[in-house]
Scaffold this active site. Structure first.
Site, PDB file in Angstrom:
ATOM      1  N   LYS A  71     -15.146   5.691   4.803  1.00  9.17           N
ATOM      2  CA  LYS A  71     -13.968   5.517   5.663  1.00  9.17           C
ATOM      3  C   LYS A  71     -13.991   6.559   6.777  1.00  9.17           C
ATOM      4  CE  LYS A  71     -10.142   3.789   4.804  1.00  9.17           C
ATOM      5  NZ  LYS A  71      -8.718   3.628   4.533  1.00  9.17           N
TER       6      LYS A  71
ATOM      7  N   GLU B 285       0.867  -1.189   0.000  1.00 10.63           N
ATOM      8  CA  GLU B 285       0.000   0.000   0.000  1.00 10.63           C
ATOM      9  C   GLU B 285       0.891   1.222   0.000  1.00 10.63           C
ATOM     10  OE1 GLU B 285      -2.746   0.764   3.245  1.00 10.63           O
ATOM     11  OE2 GLU B 285      -3.365  -1.336   3.275  1.00 10.63           O
TER      12      GLU B 285
ATOM     13  N   GLU C 114     -13.379   6.362  -1.044  1.00 13.60           N
ATOM     14  CA  GLU C 114     -14.329   5.539  -0.292  1.00 13.60           C
ATOM     15  C   GLU C 114     -15.014   6.409   0.760  1.00 13.60           C
ATOM     16  OE1 GLU C 114     -12.510   1.528   0.725  1.00 13.60           O
ATOM     17  OE2 GLU C 114     -10.812   2.516  -0.244  1.00 13.60           O
TER      18      GLU C 114
ATOM     19  N   GLU D  90      -8.739  10.507   4.440  1.00 16.33           N
ATOM     20  CA  GLU D  90      -9.026   9.075   4.392  1.00 16.33           C
ATOM     21  C   GLU D  90     -10.043   8.720   3.311  1.00 16.33           C
ATOM     22  OE1 GLU D  90      -7.847   6.326   5.977  1.00 16.33           O
ATOM     23  OE2 GLU D  90      -6.260   7.579   6.813  1.00 16.33           O
TER      24      GLU D  90
END
Ligand SMILES: *[C@@H]1O[C@H](CO)[C@@H](O)[C@H](O)[C@H]1NC(C)=O
Ligand SMILES: *[C@@H]1O[C@H](CO)[C@@H](O)[C@H](O)[C@H]1NC(C)=O
Ligand SMILES: *[C@@H]1O[C@H](CO)[C@@H](O)[C@H](O)[C@H]1NC(C)=O
Ligand SMILES: *[C@@H]1O[C@H](CO)[C@@H](O)[C@H](O)[C@H]1NC(C)=O
Length: 457
Positions: free
Chosen positions: A327, A270, A324, A333
């Protein structure tokens, strides 16, 4: 005659068209990319997995996908694509997997039904388990991995599917300068050594989640973003670091070396950068996210490696595929995505395929498609000198502009910059952004070659 004298100042129509076509990717140019994405699903507006799988396979040069689960519908969605899929087992199941019968059952239920059609290549056991600081979980990690491997051997899948587990940089007790990198005391011999022994024995990679975003300040932003910067020297080795990711990976390498495991492959499981954040989040903006991910892809695809690991390549998974919206945490984030939920890019990093390549009818480029990257006529000398140093530090062969080289004369910043900027542009896939150079470069259709000084096209 200096190349620069023939640089057009305005962009002809033919170049403008090419400019648009030049989402031609870096990676189509280099082939087999090793560039992956993390496909997280913490959003209530994300497209169905089947649509995502087709999009990734057909429209991007991404060749591997990391899932945070083993969702059956998602695994099915990737059937008949050749994308390599990593699946993840959640942390809370790790203690159960210390039971070999359960591990065999797990493989049978979650892997075997999909393996004929979906290219599952790794099983990741938990995520950042050591940082979770749960002692029983940590103690179960390697035994669980061992059991899954044993179960794979039972199914003759051990060569196709590798077992690993991604770690955060929090496993390091020291990381700066990179040469002093070492694992946390206690975990080094209790967990990391058995883990690395397992990975070596099974031919599996060590996986890490490095995030320069979380390690940078306003002062080190250019260094974190792979932008032009003065570099950081490791006084122990004398090596110069031009970007933070290399420094983070070399800290990991140093820690592995202390335990005697320099031969285990490293995978960047990641890494990424948010395109939006709260006011206090330094560098959480669109330009930074684009630069980080674009330069990351280029660096990964270049094969240059890091100062302590020259010429080594690392499969690299960008976090994340989508923004997203569910999150938790700061605004950043929810903004790590390369794509919006409707699959339009948040910014362009050169991973979209061209129409031609997608239809596999790549026609020879028309002769007017030849193009070169040269400095703008009004670019200042200091700034060009910086660009020359920057490009020569990126693994581009700069010998032709050194004394005795075919392009050394005329010995001017503009002449030398023209040569190296073009080399850079040609080497990295001829994207328009490869000829930006802080707005000092321009794409030209006029061949700047002269005498023995040949400019590639
Ligand atoms: C599966 O992915 C691996 C790793 O990218 C690749 O080498 C292999 O060719 C793929 N297999 C299939 C059947 O597509
Ligand atoms: C895993 O182990 C726990 C505790 O023993 C148990 O409650 C749970 O049902 C097990 N999970 C599975 C999927 O078997
Ligand atoms: C081990 O796993 C098997 C298969 O899931 C299960 O039947 C058995 O009860 C488990 N053993 C223990 C000690 O949990
Ligand atoms: C890395 O590759 C370059 C170019 O192929 C070569 O000259 C150099 O010796 C290699 N370095 C190492 C450490 O393998």
């Amino acid at each position: 005659m200096p190349a620069i004298g023939r640089t057009p100042t305005a962009m002809p129509a033919a170049i403008r068209t090419l400019w648009i076509l030049s989402t031609v990717s870096i990676l189509e140019a280099v082939g087999g990319s090793g560039i992956g994405v993390n496909y997280g699903k913490l959003g209530n507006n994300l497209p169905p997995p089947a649509q995502v799988a087709q999009f990734l396979a057909r429209n991007t040069v991404i060749d591997r996908v990391k899932l945070f689960d083993t969702d059956p519908a998602t695994l099915q969605a990737f059937d008949n694509t050749d994308l390599a899929i990593d699946v993840t087992i959640s942390n809370d199941l790790i203690p159960n997997l210390t039971n070999l019968s359960f591990a065999k059952y797990w493989i049978q239920a979650n892997i075997l039904p999909y393996i004929a059609a979906t290219n599952i290549t790794r099983i990741l056991v938990g995520n950042e388990v050591v940082s979770a600081a749960d002692k029983s979980l940590i103690a179960s990690l390697v035994p669980a991995m061992q059991n899954l491997h044993t179960a794979l051997v039972g199914a003759s899948l051990q060569h196709k599917i590798k077992v690993s587990s991604p770690h955060s940089l929090g496993i390091l007790a020291a990381s700066a300068p990179p040469s002093v990198g070492r694992f946390q005391d206690g975990y080094d011999t209790a967990v990391m050594k058995p883990l690395l022994t397992f990975l070596r024995a099974t031919g599996s990679p060590f996986m890490v989640n490095p995030y320069p975003f979380f390690g940078s300040t306003r002062d080190t932003l250019d260094y974190a973003l792979f932008r032009l910067n003065s570099g950081v020297v490791d006084d122990n080795t004398g090596l110069t670091y031009t970007n933070m990711l290399d420094a983070q990976l070399d800290a990991i390498f140093s820690a592995m070396k202390l335990l005697g495991f320099t031969d285990v492959e490293i995978v960047v499981a990641e890494t990424g950068w948010p395109s939006m954040g709260d006011a206090w989040e330094v560098g959480a903006d669109m330009d930074s996210a684009r630069d980080y991910n674009k330069n990351l892809v280029r660096h990964a695809a270049s094969g240059i490696g890091t100062p302590l690991m020259p010429n080594r390549t690392f499969d690299t998974y960008i976090f994340s595929l989508f923004n997203e919206n569910l999150k938790p945490g700061p605004t950043s984030e929810r903004n790590f995505g390369l794509f919006y939920p409707n699959m339009t890019p948040v910014y362009d990093i050169g991973i979209l395929r061209t129409e031609q390549a997608r239809d596999q009818q790549v026609k020879p480029m028309a002769s007017d498609a030849k193009r070169w990257c040269v400095p703008k006529p009004d670019a200042d000398v200091m700034s060009l000198q910086e660009k020359i140093e920057y490009v020569c530090a990126q693994g581009i062969d700069c010998n032709p502009i050194r004394p005795g080289g075919a392009c050394y004369r005329p010995d001017t910043a503009q002449g030398h910059a023209a040569y190296v900027m073009n080399e850079y542009y040609q080497s990295f896939g001829r994207n328009s952004f490869d000829c930006d150079f802080g707005q000092t470069g321009v794409i030209s259709t006029i061949d700047p070659s002269y005498g023995n000084c040949i400019y590639r096209s």
